[in-house]
Write a protein that holds these residues in place. Sequence first.
Motif, mmCIF file in Angstrom:
data_model
loop_
_atom_site.group_PDB
_atom_site.id
_atom_site.type_symbol
_atom_site.label_atom_id
_atom_site.label_comp_id
_atom_site.label_asym_id
_atom_site.label_seq_id
_atom_site.Cartn_x
_atom_site.Cartn_y
_atom_site.Cartn_z
ATOM 1 N N LEU A 124 64.266 70.022 44.220
ATOM 2 C CA LEU A 124 63.585 68.880 43.431
ATOM 3 C C LEU A 124 63.572 67.514 44.290
ATOM 4 N N ALA A 125 62.467 66.837 44.421
ATOM 5 C CA ALA A 125 62.085 65.802 45.155
ATOM 6 C C ALA A 125 62.140 64.543 44.058
ATOM 7 N N HIS A 126 61.618 64.779 42.912
ATOM 8 C CA HIS A 126 61.187 63.466 42.128
ATOM 9 C C HIS A 126 61.348 63.823 40.568
ATOM 10 N N LYS A 127 62.151 63.216 39.880
ATOM 11 C CA LYS A 127 62.242 63.642 38.595
ATOM 12 C C LYS A 127 62.192 62.115 37.700
ATOM 13 N N GLY A 128 61.556 62.241 36.561
ATOM 14 C CA GLY A 128 61.164 61.003 35.553
ATOM 15 C C GLY A 128 61.448 61.553 34.068
ATOM 16 N N GLU A 129 61.648 60.621 33.397
ATOM 17 C CA GLU A 129 61.808 60.735 31.961
ATOM 18 C C GLU A 129 61.078 59.619 31.242
ATOM 19 N N TYR A 130 60.391 59.807 30.402
ATOM 20 C CA TYR A 130 59.762 58.378 29.912
ATOM 21 C C TYR A 130 59.583 58.756 28.339
ATOM 22 N N GLY A 131 60.691 58.667 27.494
ATOM 23 C CA GLY A 131 60.686 58.752 26.031
ATOM 24 C C GLY A 131 60.291 60.060 25.625
ATOM 25 N N LYS A 132 59.219 60.359 25.315
ATOM 26 C CA LYS A 132 58.757 61.769 24.658
ATOM 27 C C LYS A 132 58.289 62.702 25.964
ATOM 28 N N GLY A 133 58.776 62.364 27.046
ATOM 29 C CA GLY A 133 58.068 63.295 28.241
ATOM 30 C C GLY A 133 58.777 63.427 29.336
ATOM 31 N N ARG A 134 58.682 64.172 30.282
ATOM 32 C CA ARG A 134 59.482 64.290 31.494
ATOM 33 C C ARG A 134 58.697 65.041 32.610
ATOM 34 N N TYR A 135 58.927 64.548 33.825
ATOM 35 C CA TYR A 135 58.070 65.336 34.716
ATOM 36 C C TYR A 135 58.862 65.545 36.134
ATOM 37 N N SER A 136 58.405 66.381 36.935
ATOM 38 C CA SER A 136 59.211 66.690 38.017
ATOM 39 C C SER A 136 58.225 66.978 39.241
ATOM 40 N N TYR A 137 58.962 66.673 40.410
ATOM 41 C CA TYR A 137 57.911 67.212 41.810
ATOM 42 C C TYR A 137 58.904 67.973 42.752
ATOM 43 N N PHE A 138 58.668 68.830 43.225
ATOM 44 C CA PHE A 138 59.320 69.893 44.079
ATOM 45 C C PHE A 138 58.662 69.640 45.436
ATOM 46 N N ASP A 139 59.517 69.874 46.473
ATOM 47 C CA ASP A 139 59.037 69.902 47.927
ATOM 48 C C ASP A 139 58.599 71.017 48.335
ATOM 49 N N THR A 140 57.226 71.317 47.938
ATOM 50 C CA THR A 140 56.314 72.637 48.300
ATOM 51 C C THR A 140 55.284 72.446 49.196
#
Length: 169
Positions: A124-140
């Motif tokens: 996991l490289a990046h993760k965010g939470e913004y109220g009613k959503g969440r996202y992530s990026y991986f080193d791929t």
Amino acid sequence: MESIENNNLMKIGIVVDNIEEAAKHYAELFGLELPAIRVPDLNRVPEHTESGYTWYRGTFIPGRVKLANLQMGPVTVELLEPYDEPGPWNEFKQQYGQGVHFITFTVPGFERHIDFVEGKGFPLAHKGEYGKGRYSYFDTIAKLGVTLGLQEIGEPKDKPVMPKAVEQA
């Protein structure tokens, strides 16, 4: 869990040098309405809480980027113009210039999908939470040719986990 539970591509993220020009070209080429461009307030100091944070490679960051979304059928094309500050978009721009940075899939059970992808050898490289959503990026990029992104929209299907910051030297 044997695989990511959704193979329908939802979003493509493209890092651009000039978002106004790129958005205009996309709109003209595809006969779309010019998208709104979200420009963050550079004076705002973010508070990183469980309901809103941006974490990148062990550190909480402002997570600021100019952003425009173009809906193209079932896929959103997200144009991103990064600021010259730590973050995944600027890292990509520094290494590769303009181009396709990520592809994103919407999943049920965000945290267990993160565990699954990490278990496959993609940190996991990046993760965010913004109220009613969440996202992530991986080193791929080295193995997939693109950054893999996962997102969950709405109430979380599993207990959200706020990452910890690594102590800075």
